[in-house]
Enzyme design. Sequence first.
Site, short mmCIF file in Angstrom:
data_model
loop_
_atom_site.label_atom_id
_atom_site.label_comp_id
_atom_site.label_asym_id
_atom_site.label_seq_id
_atom_site.Cartn_x
_atom_site.Cartn_y
_atom_site.Cartn_z
N ASN A 87 0.89 -1.16 0.00
CA ASN A 87 0.00 0.00 0.00
C ASN A 87 0.93 1.21 0.00
OD1 ASN A 87 -2.42 -1.51 0.20
ND2 ASN A 87 -2.17 -1.71 2.41
N GLN A 94 -2.16 3.01 2.89
CA GLN A 94 -1.01 2.82 3.78
C GLN A 94 -1.29 3.48 5.13
OE1 GLN A 94 2.78 4.24 2.26
NE2 GLN A 94 3.90 3.57 4.06
N HIS A 100 6.52 -0.88 3.53
CA HIS A 100 6.49 -2.31 3.86
C HIS A 100 5.75 -3.07 2.79
CE1 HIS A 100 3.10 -0.25 5.80
NE2 HIS A 100 2.40 -1.34 5.55
P1 AMP Z 1 -0.66 -0.83 5.88
O1 AMP Z 1 -2.15 -0.63 5.97
O2 AMP Z 1 -0.21 -1.29 4.52
O3 AMP Z 1 0.11 0.37 6.38
O4 AMP Z 1 -0.35 -2.05 6.84
C1 AMP Z 1 0.18 -1.91 8.12
C2 AMP Z 1 0.26 -3.30 8.72
O5 AMP Z 1 1.08 -3.24 9.87
C3 AMP Z 1 -1.08 -3.87 9.15
O6 AMP Z 1 -1.33 -5.10 8.45
C4 AMP Z 1 -0.92 -4.09 10.65
O7 AMP Z 1 -1.54 -5.25 11.11
C5 AMP Z 1 0.59 -4.17 10.80
N1 AMP Z 1 1.13 -3.77 12.09
C6 AMP Z 1 0.82 -2.66 12.80
N2 AMP Z 1 1.54 -2.62 13.95
C7 AMP Z 1 2.31 -3.74 13.95
C8 AMP Z 1 3.26 -4.29 14.86
N3 AMP Z 1 3.58 -3.67 16.01
N4 AMP Z 1 3.87 -5.44 14.54
C9 AMP Z 1 3.57 -6.08 13.40
N5 AMP Z 1 2.68 -5.62 12.50
C10 AMP Z 1 2.04 -4.47 12.78
#
Ligand code: AMP
Length: 141
Positions: A87, A94, A100
Site C-alpha cells: 500500500n 497505507q 512495507h
Molecule cells: P498498511 O495498511 O499497509 O500500512 O499495513 C500496516 C500493517 O502493519 C497492518 O497489516 C498491521 O496489522 C501491521 N502492524 C501494525 N503494527 C504492527 C506491529 N507492532 N507489529 C507487526 N505488524 C504491525
Amino acid sequence: MDSDCIFCQIVAGDIPANVVAETDDAVAFLDANPLTPGHTLVIPREHYHRLNDVPDDVAAEVLGLLHDVVPAVEAAVDAPATTVAFNNGEAAGQEVPHVHGHIVPRSGDDGQRPIHALFDDRPGVGDEEMDEIAAAIQAER
Ligand code: AMP
Ligand code: ZN
C-alpha cells in the site's frame, strides 16, 4: 530512525516482533494482525515513507529479502500461493508510514479475491490515452 514510527521501534528492538529473516538493510517479521496465518511484512531498516523514497540499493535489498521469504512463508503455512503487495501512500491505504511489503498466504478456498477486486469498475482507457500515459511514464523516469 523516526522515534514515533512503530516499525523503526521494531528495528531498534524497542518493541517486540516475530522476526523471520533479516539482512543488513531489511527485516521481515510477522504482521501482528494477520489477514491469514503467516502474513509477513518486509521493510527496509531505515525509515522511508513510500517506495518512491527508497534508494535503489535499499529497494534491491528489500525486494531481495521479499523474494527470499515468499517461498519460506508458503512452505511454513502450507499455502499454494501468496498475495504480495505494497500500500504505497495513504491514498492507497497505507497506515504505517514506513514502507512495507505484505506477503499474505492464500489458498484457493480462502473465499477472498485478487487485488483486481479492489475496484468495482474499470475506466475504459482508450488507445490514444494509453499511448499518452505510457509516453508520460517513459519521460518521467
Ligand atoms: P498498511 O495498511 O499497509 O500500512 O499495513 C500496516 C500493517 O502493519 C497492518 O497489516 C498491521 O496489522 C501491521 N502492524 C501494525 N503494527 C504492527 C506491529 N507492532 N507489529 C507487526 N505488524 C504491525
Ligand atoms: Zn520507520
